[in-house]
Scaffold this active site. Structure first.
Site, PDB file in Angstrom:
ATOM      1  N   ASP A   1      -5.448  13.058 -25.914  1.00  0.00           N
ATOM      2  CA  ASP A   1      -5.637  11.734 -25.478  1.00  0.00           C
ATOM      3  C   ASP A   1      -4.691  10.887 -26.414  1.00  0.00           C
ATOM      4  OD1 ASP A   1      -6.100   8.987 -24.876  1.00  0.00           O
ATOM      5  OD2 ASP A   1      -7.980   9.397 -24.329  1.00  0.00           O
TER       6      ASP A   1
ATOM      7  N   THR B   1      -2.732   5.700 -22.179  1.00  0.00           N
ATOM      8  CA  THR B   1      -2.540   4.279 -21.675  1.00  0.00           C
ATOM      9  C   THR B   1      -1.030   4.058 -21.877  1.00  0.00           C
ATOM     10  OG1 THR B   1      -3.242   3.134 -23.604  1.00  0.00           O
ATOM     11  CG2 THR B   1      -5.014   3.736 -22.075  1.00  0.00           C
TER      12      THR B   1
ATOM     13  N   TYR C   1       0.942  -1.417  -0.043  1.00  0.00           N
ATOM     14  CA  TYR C   1       0.009  -0.072   0.072  1.00  0.00           C
ATOM     15  C   TYR C   1       0.936   1.268   0.139  1.00  0.00           C
ATOM     16  CZ  TYR C   1      -5.021  -0.399   0.216  1.00  0.00           C
ATOM     17  OH  TYR C   1      -6.166  -0.429  -0.294  1.00  0.00           O
TER      18      TYR C   1
ATOM     19  N   LYS D   1      -0.858  -0.027 -25.065  1.00  0.00           N
ATOM     20  CA  LYS D   1      -1.014  -0.385 -26.544  1.00  0.00           C
ATOM     21  C   LYS D   1       0.055  -0.192 -27.320  1.00  0.00           C
ATOM     22  CE  LYS D   1      -5.691   1.637 -25.916  1.00  0.00           C
ATOM     23  NZ  LYS D   1      -6.430   2.306 -24.910  1.00  0.00           N
TER      24      LYS D   1
ATOM     25  N   ARG E   1      -0.911  -2.953 -18.503  1.00  0.00           N
ATOM     26  CA  ARG E   1      -2.396  -2.199 -18.599  1.00  0.00           C
ATOM     27  C   ARG E   1      -2.412  -0.941 -17.713  1.00  0.00           C
ATOM     28  NH1 ARG E   1      -6.536  -3.482 -21.398  1.00  0.00           N
ATOM     29  NH2 ARG E   1      -5.186  -5.116 -22.087  1.00  0.00           N
TER      30      ARG E   1
ATOM     31  N   GLU F   1      -0.326   4.882  -0.720  1.00  0.00           N
ATOM     32  CA  GLU F   1      -0.984   6.012  -0.913  1.00  0.00           C
ATOM     33  C   GLU F   1      -0.470   7.176  -0.685  1.00  0.00           C
ATOM     34  OE1 GLU F   1      -4.450   4.477   1.366  1.00  0.00           O
ATOM     35  OE2 GLU F   1      -5.722   5.729  -0.027  1.00  0.00           O
TER      36      GLU F   1
END
Ligand code: DSN
Length: 432
Positions: A197, A223, A51, A226, A232, A53
């Site tokens: 984008d 992203t 974790y 691709k 991903r 954050e």
């Protein structure tokens, strides 16, 4: 995987079947790719346990010294790769990158513009079924019927009429270079922010094959899985950071000086909690790979392969939207072939060729049926396929489309596909 075989044979069998599917079929979905084994290993590594954050040096949890190093490396490599002053590598996906960018630059109820989904845009660019269409007043622009390219006269007219606060350029099925400079002119003429984008062509941008949005756009999202060939996930960048022009305050930390701080706070705690540190580490690995000279050759081959296929399709009387491609993707209107996108996708899948049905500009059919298919070359190029294979693949696709109810044809194509895939094996490291 031998461990999983013993502990969970049921899931092991499922994974093995997927591995075999990827290995033995032709992957032509334009948004998919095959990561390197190093990326795969890192994405499956121990950082999934952590974790974290917050951001490096400013976490809400202890024990973050190593994940901090991984995230710093991912950010530094992303900045180098895209000549960006700022990068946030935490968005879990492209959609979340877009959400955080929009929430930074505009307020709920503001007017934004994006490319119509049916014309190659994306759900998060203002589709009524998405948060973007529900939270903002969306004016969609379209491509020109003749050229298949963005209709800038129409865009300018709409922008002057509706005075958007922000314009989004880029999309999921736009085969041509994104015209950043022209978009900037329109945005400037109405005082709008410009958001790019580049989820689809980001690998080509990184390799210098596609123009860079950085000099023209206020914020850039992508992203990482691709053409960029990473795990991903998503990312937000800015060519140049600048002062917070709105006096906006960040969730939790209050007033901030720069836009970068606002974006950071909009990603976490604005829309996300704990970052996926295994994926961030895998992003660092993929960016490292993309910085190597070989990646430029790879990106060039992706485009060369797409151009070869587009030319072959044109010679077989297919309606390739915009008359070809500058990138990794082509969009084909199948109306003159008397088959819907849905039927084509299904028949091709039976023959071992994976594509997706896709709306074409001015499509009369629904998104569930569609008149077209979208084809992309990143994944087959990763396997090492080149010009000869692209010609063969186009022929096989044509065999299926022209006789899609003939089971013998489908079986013959499937065996040709199996033979071709056998010559370009995937993931030797995973062979059992
Ligand atoms: N679903 C992605 C694509 O296929 O292009 C976009 O999010």
């Amino acid at each position: 995987m031998s461990y999983l075989k013993q502990t969970d044979p049921q899931l092991y069998e499922i994974l093995t079947r997927e591995e075999q599917r990827e290995d033995s079929t032709l992957e032509l979905i334009a948004s998919e790719n095959f990561v390197s084994y190093s990326v795969l290993e890192t994405a499956g590594g121990v950082m999934t346990n952590k974790y974290a954050e917050g951001y490096p040096g400013k976490r809400y949890y202890g024990g973050c010294e190593h994940v901090d190093e991984a995230e710093d490396l991912a950010r530094d490599r992303a900045k180098e790769l895209f000549s960006a002053e700022y990068a946030n590598v935490q968005p879990h996906s492209g959609s979340q990158a877009n959400m955080a960018a929009l929430m930074t630059f505009v307020n709920v109820g503001d007017t934004i513009m994006g490319l119509d989904l049916a014309h190659g845009g994306h759900l998060t660019h203002g589709s009524p079924v998405n948060f973007s269409g529900r939270l903002y007043n969306v004016i969609s622009y379209q491509v020109d019927k003749e050229t298949g390219r963005v209709n800038f006269d129409n865009l300018l007219k709409l922008a002057k009429e509706h005075k958007p606060k922000l314009i989004i350029c880029g999309g999921s099925a736009y085969p041509r270079f994104i015209e950043f400079e022209q978009f900037r002119e329109v945005a400037d003429s109405v005082g709008a922010f410009l958001m790019a984008d580049i989820a689809h062509p980001s690998g080509l941008v990184a390799a210098g094959i596609h123009p860079s949005p950085m000099p023209y756009c206020d914020v850039v999202t992508t992203t990482t899985h691709k053409t960029l060939r990473g795990p991903r996930g998503g990312m937000i960048m800015m060519g140049k950071d600048s002062e917070n022009p709105w006096g906006k305050v960040a969730p939790k930390s209050g007033r901030v000086k720069n836009i970068s701080e606002l974006i950071d706070s909009m990603v976490m705690p604005g829309i996300q909690g704990g970052p996926l540190m295994h994926i961030i580490a895998a992003k660092a690995v993929a960016f490292g790979e993309a910085l190597k000279p070989e990646f430029k050759d790879y990106a060039k081959s992706i485009v060369q392969n797409a151009k070869t296929m587009a030319e072959e399709f044109l010679s077989l009387d297919y309606q390739v939207i915009s008359g070809g491609t500058d990138t990794h993707v082509m969009l084909i209107d199948l109306t003159n072939k008397d088959i819907t996108g849905k039927a084509a996708e299904k028949a091709l899948e039976k023959a071992g060729i994976t594509v997706n049905k896709n709306m074409v500009p001015f499509d009369q059919r629904s998104p569930f049926i569609t008149s077209g298919i979208r084809i992309g070359t990143p994944a087959v190029t990763t396997r090492g396929m080149g010009t000869d294979e692209m010609k063969l693949i186009t022929k096989l696709i044509n065999d299926v489309i022209t006789d899609h109810e003939n089971e013998t044809v489908l079986a013959n194509v499937k065996s040709a596909v199996t033979e071709l895939c056998g010559k370009f094996p995937l993931y030797d490291e995973l062979k059992h």
